[in-house]
Design a protein around this motif. Structure first.
Motif, PDB file in Angstrom:
ATOM      1  N   ASP A 144     -24.697  26.951   3.611  1.00 44.06           N
ATOM      2  CA  ASP A 144     -23.971  25.020   4.075  1.00 44.06           C
ATOM      3  C   ASP A 144     -22.218  24.986   3.356  1.00 44.06           C
ATOM      4  OD1 ASP A 144     -23.081  22.015   4.830  1.00 44.06           O
ATOM      5  OD2 ASP A 144     -25.121  22.068   3.479  1.00 44.06           O
ATOM      6  N   GLU A 145     -20.939  24.558   4.148  1.00 42.42           N
ATOM      7  CA  GLU A 145     -20.251  24.304   3.817  1.00 42.42           C
ATOM      8  C   GLU A 145     -19.209  22.794   3.033  1.00 42.42           C
ATOM      9  OE1 GLU A 145     -17.229  26.018   3.840  1.00 42.42           O
ATOM     10  OE2 GLU A 145     -18.660  27.475   5.316  1.00 42.42           O
ATOM     11  N   THR A 146     -20.645  22.761   2.979  1.00 42.25           N
ATOM     12  CA  THR A 146     -20.890  21.039   1.667  1.00 42.25           C
ATOM     13  C   THR A 146     -20.354  21.949   0.215  1.00 42.25           C
ATOM     14  OG1 THR A 146     -22.476  20.283   2.917  1.00 42.25           O
ATOM     15  CG2 THR A 146     -21.936  19.123   0.797  1.00 42.25           C
ATOM     16  N   PHE A 147     -21.367  22.523   0.181  1.00 40.51           N
ATOM     17  CA  PHE A 147     -20.927  23.686  -1.338  1.00 40.51           C
ATOM     18  C   PHE A 147     -19.728  24.789  -1.304  1.00 40.51           C
ATOM     19  CE2 PHE A 147     -25.482  22.791  -0.322  1.00 40.51           C
ATOM     20  CZ  PHE A 147     -25.888  21.565  -0.888  1.00 40.51           C
ATOM     21  N   ALA A 148     -19.117  24.180  -0.341  1.00 41.69           N
ATOM     22  CA  ALA A 148     -17.484  24.984  -0.153  1.00 41.69           C
ATOM     23  C   ALA A 148     -16.623  24.518  -1.268  1.00 41.69           C
ATOM     24  CB  ALA A 148     -17.245  25.414   0.919  1.00 41.69           C
ATOM     25  N   ARG A 149     -16.553  23.105  -1.513  1.00 40.25           N
ATOM     26  CA  ARG A 149     -15.790  21.853  -1.900  1.00 40.25           C
ATOM     27  C   ARG A 149     -16.531  21.399  -3.233  1.00 40.25           C
ATOM     28  NH1 ARG A 149     -11.332  21.908   0.372  1.00 40.25           N
ATOM     29  NH2 ARG A 149     -10.735  19.568   0.498  1.00 40.25           N
ATOM     30  N   ILE A 150     -15.733  21.062  -4.403  1.00 43.60           N
ATOM     31  CA  ILE A 150     -16.827  20.736  -5.158  1.00 43.60           C
ATOM     32  C   ILE A 150     -15.506  19.022  -5.620  1.00 43.60           C
ATOM     33  CG2 ILE A 150     -15.542  22.193  -7.450  1.00 43.60           C
ATOM     34  CD1 ILE A 150     -18.767  21.878  -8.433  1.00 43.60           C
ATOM     35  N   PRO A 151     -15.996  18.138  -5.940  1.00 42.56           N
ATOM     36  CA  PRO A 151     -15.222  17.209  -7.166  1.00 42.56           C
ATOM     37  C   PRO A 151     -14.691  17.643  -8.091  1.00 42.56           C
ATOM     38  CG  PRO A 151     -17.612  16.231  -6.114  1.00 42.56           C
ATOM     39  CD  PRO A 151     -18.108  18.329  -5.733  1.00 42.56           C
ATOM     40  N   ALA A 152     -13.955  17.230  -8.005  1.00 42.18           N
ATOM     41  CA  ALA A 152     -13.364  17.781  -9.442  1.00 42.18           C
ATOM     42  C   ALA A 152     -12.492  16.786  -9.945  1.00 42.18           C
ATOM     43  CB  ALA A 152     -12.319  18.981  -9.283  1.00 42.18           C
ATOM     44  N   THR A 153     -11.787  16.416 -11.228  1.00 40.89           N
ATOM     45  CA  THR A 153     -10.437  15.466 -11.528  1.00 40.89           C
ATOM     46  C   THR A 153      -9.742  16.953 -12.142  1.00 40.89           C
ATOM     47  OG1 THR A 153     -11.232  15.660 -13.941  1.00 40.89           O
ATOM     48  CG2 THR A 153     -11.984  14.200 -12.622  1.00 40.89           C
TER      49      THR A 153
END
Length: 352
Positions: A144-153
């Protein structure tokens, strides 16, 4: 005969000499008017551009200030995040609670972004090792490409390494599952990286912890320096067991070699077996587990009890060397660590 009165009347001299006309208003030609209008437009445009540049500079300074304080959040590709700058304080062995974190992320998402520092070709992880690990595993498992990018500061480059370690350590101090061995290993790695005494490294990294806790960490440093290479699961050592081992190391010069021999006798051990060996070494006092007690004579008694549970009726049967629970519940799907804790609690209740 009547008399005529004469009045003196003054008139302004407004007479225009013959042959002349009043001066006409000054007139500009079309070219002069166009040049004047163009100059006014250029001046207005320059004033507008100057205002835009001033606003952009203000916004850029504000952005960099927020970024330096770690207040800019975005979605970062997980494959662009490296973990080379800081030595992690997490053991390399499998985290038994990572599945729970993954289940939570799939259900409600990630509520606490990780922290990264920008590099020339990507990002460097500062905080959030388990969260990043969970996203990477979810991406591999589901596609799932949803998990290819992670929220980050996003954090600006250039923060002192000492401060970056303190950020990571202070975040992990609030977690109850970080072990003393993992904290000790981080202090050992940090001391080697910075060229300082490991005791000083503990005091610097864990300045937010109490004095007693720092003393415990230093004890585990001593344990790892003495027999750490012989341990497979140091993160599983409880505080009491670790302190007991350190006491024996301090009082018995031969204890380290004896403990290594005990561990080497079972090379294919798991975490529970290793912990049992270590506890046996502590209670035995000479680096060897205590001899097992003679087994009590077996009874032929058999006890059956029924318990009403939300899942249904649990039927429990107890006999010599056996306790069985029958319930409409998939115990195989329960996290092994939770099963172990439940089993320990059950057995502790049966102690004489």
């Amino acid at each position: 005969m009547s008399k005529r009165r004469v009045f003196d009347i003054d008139f302004e001299d407004t007479a225009v000499p013959a042959g002349t006309e009043p001066p006409a208003a000054t007139r500009r030609g079309p070219m002069a008017a166009a040049i004047s209008e163009n100059a006014e437009a250029v001046s207005a445009r320059q004033a507008t551009e100057a205002g835009i540049r001033e606003e952009n500079d203000r916004l850029a300074h504000e952005y960099m200030k927020l970024k330096k304080n770690g207040q800019i959040t975005g979605l970062v590709p997980v494959d662009m995040i490296r973990m080379d700058k800081l030595t992690r304080d997490r053991s390399a062995t499998r985290d038994p609670e990572l599945q729970e974190l993954k289940d939570s992320i799939r259900a409600v998402g990630l509520s606490n972004p990780i922290r990264v520092e920008e590099t020339r070709d990507g990002f460097e992880l500062i905080q959030g090792f388990r969260r990043l690990s969970a996203f990477r595993e979810l991406l591999a498992e589901t596609g799932d490409e949803t998990f290819a990018r992670i929220p980050a500061t996003l954090q600006a480059k250039g923060e002192d390494l000492k401060h970056l370690y303190r950020r990571m350590v202070d975040e992990n101090l609030v977690r109850r599952d970080i072990s003393f061995a993992e904290m000790a290993q981080l202090a050992i790695s940090y001391a080697g990286q910075r060229g300082m005494d490991v005791g000083e490294a503990v005091d610097r990294l864990y300045a937010s912890a109490g004095r007693q806790k720092r003393a415990y960490i230093k004890s585990f440093v001593h344990l790892l320096n003495s027999v750490g290479d012989a341990l497979k699961f140091p993160e599983s050592i409880p505080r009491a067991t670790g302190l007991g081992l350190v006491k024996l190391l301090d009082t018995n010069p031969r204890f380290a070699g004896q403990l290594r021999a005990v561990l080497d006798s079972q090379r294919d051990r798991d975490a529970a077996t290793e912990l049992s060996l270590l506890r046996g070494a502590v209670t035995g006092g000479a680096g060897k587990p205590k001899k097992p007690k003679a087994p009590a004579p077996k009874s032929s008694a058999r006890t059956t009890i029924k318990l009403n549970r939300p899942e249904g009726v649990a039927r429990c049967t107890a006999s010599a060397g056996k306790f069985e629970v029958l319930l409409d519940h998939d115990f195989g799907a329960v996290d092994p660590r939770r099963l172990e804790l439940a089993a320990r609690a059950f057995l502790d209740q049966l102690k004489d």
